[in-house]
Scaffold this motif. Sequence first.
Motif, mmCIF file in Angstrom:
data_model
loop_
_atom_site.group_PDB
_atom_site.id
_atom_site.type_symbol
_atom_site.label_atom_id
_atom_site.label_comp_id
_atom_site.label_asym_id
_atom_site.label_seq_id
_atom_site.Cartn_x
_atom_site.Cartn_y
_atom_site.Cartn_z
ATOM 1 N N ALA A 54 -94.742 37.800 -76.075
ATOM 2 C CA ALA A 54 -93.380 37.414 -75.682
ATOM 3 C C ALA A 54 -92.412 38.486 -76.163
ATOM 4 C CB ALA A 54 -93.008 36.063 -76.289
ATOM 5 N N MET A 55 -91.360 38.709 -75.379
ATOM 6 C CA MET A 55 -90.305 39.650 -75.768
ATOM 7 C C MET A 55 -88.986 38.904 -75.925
ATOM 8 S SD MET A 55 -90.865 43.064 -73.426
ATOM 9 C CE MET A 55 -90.512 42.226 -71.868
ATOM 10 N N PHE B 84 -75.081 31.637 -80.518
ATOM 11 C CA PHE B 84 -76.503 31.378 -80.745
ATOM 12 C C PHE B 84 -77.211 30.858 -79.494
ATOM 13 C CE2 PHE B 84 -74.921 31.610 -85.074
ATOM 14 C CZ PHE B 84 -75.895 32.413 -85.644
ATOM 15 N N ARG B 85 -76.581 31.089 -78.343
ATOM 16 C CA ARG B 85 -77.251 30.772 -77.082
ATOM 17 C C ARG B 85 -78.560 31.562 -76.974
ATOM 18 N NH1 ARG B 85 -74.665 33.071 -71.469
ATOM 19 N NH2 ARG B 85 -76.606 33.203 -70.266
ATOM 20 N N LEU B 86 -79.570 30.893 -76.434
ATOM 21 C CA LEU B 86 -80.869 31.543 -76.263
ATOM 22 C C LEU B 86 -81.383 31.196 -74.870
ATOM 23 C CD1 LEU B 86 -83.092 33.179 -77.755
ATOM 24 C CD2 LEU B 86 -84.006 30.995 -78.578
ATOM 25 N N ASP B 87 -81.556 32.209 -74.020
ATOM 26 C CA ASP B 87 -82.003 31.990 -72.645
ATOM 27 C C ASP B 87 -83.508 32.172 -72.525
ATOM 28 O OD1 ASP B 87 -79.339 31.760 -71.983
ATOM 29 O OD2 ASP B 87 -79.417 33.221 -70.341
ATOM 30 N N VAL B 88 -84.099 31.307 -71.715
ATOM 31 C CA VAL B 88 -85.486 31.521 -71.310
ATOM 32 C C VAL B 88 -85.492 32.396 -70.065
ATOM 33 C CG1 VAL B 88 -87.534 30.405 -70.351
ATOM 34 C CG2 VAL B 88 -86.311 29.338 -72.257
ATOM 35 N N ILE B 89 -86.320 33.417 -70.087
ATOM 36 C CA ILE B 89 -86.528 34.260 -68.907
ATOM 37 C C ILE B 89 -87.959 34.023 -68.427
ATOM 38 C CG2 ILE B 89 -86.539 36.620 -68.008
ATOM 39 C CD1 ILE B 89 -83.813 35.949 -69.138
ATOM 40 N N ASP B 90 -88.089 33.544 -67.204
ATOM 41 C CA ASP B 90 -89.441 33.288 -66.688
ATOM 42 C C ASP B 90 -90.247 34.582 -66.626
ATOM 43 O OD1 ASP B 90 -88.784 30.664 -66.387
ATOM 44 O OD2 ASP B 90 -88.293 30.837 -64.250
ATOM 45 N N ALA B 91 -91.519 34.464 -66.925
ATOM 46 C CA ALA B 91 -92.389 35.649 -66.988
ATOM 47 C C ALA B 91 -92.445 36.395 -65.663
ATOM 48 C CB ALA B 91 -93.796 35.235 -67.396
ATOM 49 N N ASP B 92 -92.238 35.662 -64.554
ATOM 50 C CA ASP B 92 -92.351 36.325 -63.248
ATOM 51 C C ASP B 92 -90.992 36.688 -62.656
ATOM 52 O OD1 ASP B 92 -91.421 33.812 -62.714
ATOM 53 O OD2 ASP B 92 -92.977 33.279 -61.248
ATOM 54 N N ALA B 93 -89.964 36.741 -63.479
ATOM 55 C CA ALA B 93 -88.628 37.075 -62.992
ATOM 56 C C ALA B 93 -88.619 38.464 -62.343
ATOM 57 C CB ALA B 93 -87.630 37.045 -64.145
ATOM 58 N N PRO B 94 -88.073 38.549 -61.119
ATOM 59 C CA PRO B 94 -88.014 39.875 -60.474
ATOM 60 C C PRO B 94 -87.089 40.823 -61.251
ATOM 61 C CG PRO B 94 -87.567 38.092 -58.901
ATOM 62 C CD PRO B 94 -87.548 37.478 -60.266
ATOM 63 N N ALA B 95 -87.464 42.079 -61.313
ATOM 64 C CA ALA B 95 -86.696 43.047 -62.106
ATOM 65 C C ALA B 95 -85.285 43.266 -61.569
ATOM 66 C CB ALA B 95 -87.451 44.372 -62.156
ATOM 67 N N ASP B 96 -85.065 42.912 -60.287
ATOM 68 C CA ASP B 96 -83.716 43.121 -59.735
ATOM 69 C C ASP B 96 -82.880 41.849 -59.788
ATOM 70 O OD1 ASP B 96 -84.997 41.597 -57.855
ATOM 71 O OD2 ASP B 96 -84.652 42.962 -56.167
ATOM 72 N N ASP B 97 -83.311 40.875 -60.577
ATOM 73 C CA ASP B 97 -82.594 39.609 -60.676
ATOM 74 C C ASP B 97 -82.008 39.416 -62.082
ATOM 75 O OD1 ASP B 97 -81.649 37.104 -59.734
ATOM 76 O OD2 ASP B 97 -83.317 36.115 -60.756
ATOM 77 N N GLU C 200 -95.301 32.631 -70.702
ATOM 78 C CA GLU C 200 -94.510 32.117 -69.571
ATOM 79 C C GLU C 200 -93.022 32.180 -69.847
ATOM 80 O OE1 GLU C 200 -95.536 28.335 -67.999
ATOM 81 O OE2 GLU C 200 -97.685 28.809 -67.909
ATOM 82 N N ARG C 201 -92.663 32.004 -71.119
ATOM 83 C CA ARG C 201 -91.245 32.063 -71.474
ATOM 84 C C ARG C 201 -90.959 33.352 -72.253
ATOM 85 N NH1 ARG C 201 -89.264 26.732 -74.327
ATOM 86 N NH2 ARG C 201 -91.036 27.178 -75.714
ATOM 87 N N ASP D 219 -95.543 28.005 -77.367
ATOM 88 C CA ASP D 219 -96.170 28.749 -76.268
ATOM 89 C C ASP D 219 -97.452 29.458 -76.710
ATOM 90 O OD1 ASP D 219 -94.124 27.929 -74.664
ATOM 91 O OD2 ASP D 219 -93.038 29.829 -74.699
ATOM 92 N N GLU D 220 -97.832 29.247 -77.953
ATOM 93 C CA GLU D 220 -99.041 29.893 -78.507
ATOM 94 C C GLU D 220 -98.999 31.405 -78.335
ATOM 95 O OE1 GLU D 220 -102.268 27.742 -76.675
ATOM 96 O OE2 GLU D 220 -102.127 26.151 -78.151
ATOM 97 N N VAL D 221 -97.831 31.940 -78.654
ATOM 98 C CA VAL D 221 -97.634 33.388 -78.578
ATOM 99 C C VAL D 221 -98.324 34.050 -79.783
ATOM 100 C CG1 VAL D 221 -95.869 35.206 -78.839
ATOM 101 C CG2 VAL D 221 -95.498 33.287 -77.249
ATOM 102 N N ASP D 222 -99.060 35.117 -79.503
ATOM 103 C CA ASP D 222 -99.717 35.879 -80.583
ATOM 104 C C ASP D 222 -98.842 37.000 -81.100
ATOM 105 O OD1 ASP D 222 -102.424 34.613 -80.431
ATOM 106 O OD2 ASP D 222 -102.336 35.404 -78.397
ATOM 107 N N LEU D 223 -98.069 37.604 -80.203
ATOM 108 C CA LEU D 223 -97.263 38.760 -80.565
ATOM 109 C C LEU D 223 -95.860 38.605 -79.999
ATOM 110 C CD1 LEU D 223 -99.410 41.954 -79.859
ATOM 111 C CD2 LEU D 223 -98.503 41.195 -82.059
ATOM 112 N N ALA D 224 -94.861 38.824 -80.850
ATOM 113 C CA ALA D 224 -93.471 38.809 -80.382
ATOM 114 C C ALA D 224 -92.887 40.201 -80.572
ATOM 115 C CB ALA D 224 -92.653 37.784 -81.160
ATOM 116 N N LEU D 225 -92.290 40.710 -79.513
ATOM 117 C CA LEU D 225 -91.656 42.029 -79.551
ATOM 118 C C LEU D 225 -90.145 41.839 -79.484
ATOM 119 C CD1 LEU D 225 -91.499 45.091 -79.402
ATOM 120 C CD2 LEU D 225 -92.036 44.938 -76.959
ATOM 121 N N LEU D 226 -89.461 42.255 -80.538
ATOM 122 C CA LEU D 226 -88.007 42.105 -80.596
ATOM 123 C C LEU D 226 -87.369 43.440 -80.224
ATOM 124 C CD1 LEU D 226 -87.715 40.169 -83.999
ATOM 125 C CD2 LEU D 226 -88.267 39.283 -81.721
#
Lengths: 159, 83
Positions: A42-43, A65-78, A118-119, A149-156
């Motif tokens: 996750a990023m 402190f708003r935090l948005d979810v970005i769907d994993a399949d979000a188009p790069a131009d959106d 996914e998120r 989400d059972e994330v193994d790695l988070a990239l900040l």
Amino acid sequence: MKYVERLAHRYGQQGFPPYQWTINTEAPLTPLRRPLAECRVAMLTSGGVSRCAAPSWDPDARNDFRLDVIDADAPADDFQVHDSYYETDSAVEDINCVFPIERLREFATEGVIGSVAERQWSGFMGRIYKRQHVLEVAAPAFAAELGRDEVDLALLVPA
Amino acid sequence: MLLSTGLDLTQQVLPPRSLFVNHPMGNPFGRPGDGDQQRRILRAVLGLAERVTVPGTIEMWPEPWGEDFDDVIDRTLGAMGPS
């Protein structure tokens, strides 16, 4: 680039007291539990990035402190980018400059990583002066979401 | 992992694993349209999870930005004041 020195100089010029920087002398380290090729990644971008259909970020935000979810399949131009603390031209032209969602998907397809969570996330942008709130509330809440989400790695990625 | 464009700030905060790229803020993964560069940097920062055994390690990205960006820093810091 010496951000600390130059920021301190600028703050002083404006008559503000010395900024109380966070200075940590040690860091935790959680070993990787599985090979990178099996990891769910996750990023988080703090670069004022949101989907076009979502509200834009306040480019001058303070303690937001708003935090948005970005769907994993979000188009790069959106995506839209609103942040007055850095020059956003490159990110507006190509979101991968600050949030390489296309590259991460490629790595999943190629087997470099196991999967794209996914998120994906956008938050902690702007000026946040409530350090205690970050440490005790916002960061643990974000970590809990990654755990869900059972994330193994988070990239900040600060912009 | 953290991808950093501010080395002194990262040294103060000391995240578990960081990659420092000496790029302007706004370009941590490089230039728009340069997918190869974005891939190289993303691969390097993900690789920290495999390589780093010492907490607080900050690796240096070896490829230079290629041009001076001091003026960008000045404009950025102007916007970052506390007021």
